[in-house]
Design a protein around this motif. Structure first.
Motif, PDB file in Angstrom:
ATOM      1  N   VAL A  36      15.442 -24.858  23.988  1.00 43.87           N
ATOM      2  CA  VAL A  36      15.652 -26.305  24.058  1.00 43.87           C
ATOM      3  C   VAL A  36      15.683 -26.892  22.649  1.00 43.87           C
ATOM      4  O   VAL A  36      16.548 -27.707  22.320  1.00 43.87           O
ATOM      5  N   ARG A  37      14.757 -26.436  21.814  1.00 45.54           N
ATOM      6  CA  ARG A  37      14.716 -26.962  20.444  1.00 45.54           C
ATOM      7  C   ARG A  37      16.022 -26.675  19.701  1.00 45.54           C
ATOM      8  O   ARG A  37      16.619 -27.566  19.101  1.00 45.54           O
ATOM      9  N   LEU A  49      18.831 -28.748  20.979  1.00 45.67           N
ATOM     10  CA  LEU A  49      18.630 -30.149  20.625  1.00 45.67           C
ATOM     11  C   LEU A  49      19.006 -30.403  19.172  1.00 45.67           C
ATOM     12  O   LEU A  49      19.698 -31.372  18.847  1.00 45.67           O
ATOM     13  N   ILE A  50      18.563 -29.502  18.304  1.00 48.36           N
ATOM     14  CA  ILE A  50      18.874 -29.649  16.885  1.00 48.36           C
ATOM     15  C   ILE A  50      20.381 -29.536  16.652  1.00 48.36           C
ATOM     16  O   ILE A  50      20.977 -30.282  15.887  1.00 48.36           O
ATOM     17  N   HIS A 110      21.958 -32.773  17.603  1.00 52.83           N
ATOM     18  CA  HIS A 110      21.677 -33.813  16.620  1.00 52.83           C
ATOM     19  C   HIS A 110      22.519 -33.632  15.364  1.00 52.83           C
ATOM     20  O   HIS A 110      22.999 -34.594  14.786  1.00 52.83           O
TER      21      HIS A 110
END
Lengths: 169, 145
Positions: A156-157, A160-161, A164
């Motif tokens: 997920v991280r 997500l990054i 972004h």
């Protein structure tokens, strides 16, 4: 056991059942049906409820199995789960999430995770169960729960990054 | 909560080594408006978790079991059956016919019997006459064969 007793037992965790079902089935409608089904199954076994040492964990396991069966049968029928949540005006959550776009990404990213990681992440980060409880619900040992959870969180991280950095909005 | 501590917790978090309490600390930290710029990415993650927790199951669960319903239907059916048999049998049981009526009925019965016997006698007579028709048949056979 009468209806009122039963309702008192299920009140603390019926929302959790629904949220787990929704995590797996995505569609609001499907999740509602699944929750209803699971609770009715529990109701039909109401005489034995006293024998289970942890009704909540037992119900969560039932939910998991029911939803996975549901997914399997949908796949076997070559049908995709269709969800029309965006038309549902009643879910304030959906609106809230939609309002904050990057928050809704998290839910989309979670949709792409494998089933097991989805469930572990749901049960830990949203429902905040202990590893031992999650292990009991998903029939895994606590170490395996940790491994799956770590993997899910990292995926997920990363996603997500990535999102972004692309600056997609 | 100081930043260094949060960073340490985050690291532990991704290794899945945090306790529930530590995760709550993280959630609290990320629920505030201002977070350190390099941690901005995680904000949406934790915010999503706290929003997702709010979702509720609102549909009504119909707990009235069908089995119960059937049970009552069968009880009603049995009641109707029993009452039906009871009241249905009553007239024949309490058959208090007075003698005059009985005599009249018997006479009617005899009359009917006699009338029916007469009919059958006449019918038999007619049938005897029909035997002549057989002669026709015989002659017809003789001629044609």
């Amino acid at each position: 056991m009468n209806q009122a007793d039963f309702l008192n037992i299920i009140v603390p965790f019926k929302d959790k059942v629904f949220r787990l079902a929704k995590r797996l089935l995505v569609s609001n409608q499907e999740a509602e049906d699944a929750t209803q089904e699971v609770l009715l199954k529990l109701w039909s076994k109401k005489e034995q409820i006293g024998e289970y040492n942890n009704v909540e964990a037992f119900t969560m396991t039932m939910t998991k199995n029911f939803c996975l069966d549901r997914l399997k049968s949908k796949q076997a029928n070559n049908l995709k789960l269709v969800h029309s949540n965006y038309q549902d005006e009643n879910t304030s959550l959906q609106k809230q999430v939609e309002a904050e776009d990057s928050i809704s990404w998290v839910s989309k990213i979670m949709e792409t995770l494998p089933e097991q990681q989805k469930m572990v992440l749901q049960l830990r980060d949203i429902e905040q169960y202990e590893y031992k409880e999650i292990g009991e619900m998903l029939n895994m040992n606590p170490t395996a729960v940790r491994v799956a959870l770590s993997r899910a969180r990292k995926t997920v991280r990363e996603e997500l990054i990535k999102k972004h950095n692309y600056g997609v909005s | 909560m100081e930043l260094a501590n949060i960073e340490k917790l985050l690291e532990k978090y991704f290794e899945a080594k945090t306790t529930i309490l530590e995760e709550k600390t993280l959630q609290e930290y990320f629920s505030q408006e201002e977070v350190a710029p390099h941690l901005e990415d995680y904000k949406s993650l934790f915010q999503y978790f706290s929003i997702a927790k709010e979702e509720q199951f609102t549909k009504h669960v119909p707990l009235k079991t069908k089995r119960n319903y059937y049970k009552w239907i069968s009880v009603a059916a049995v009641a109707v059956l029993v009452l039906g048999v009871y009241f249905g049998n009553q007239p024949s049981k309490g058959g208090g016919i007075d003698p005059q009526e009985r005599i009249a009925a018997e006479r009617a019965y005899q009359e009917t019997k006699r009338a029916l016997a007469m009919i059958s006698q006449n019918l038999n007579k007619g049938k005897e006459k029909m035997l002549y028709l057989n002669e026709f048949e015989k002659t017809k056979n003789k001629i044609f064969n």
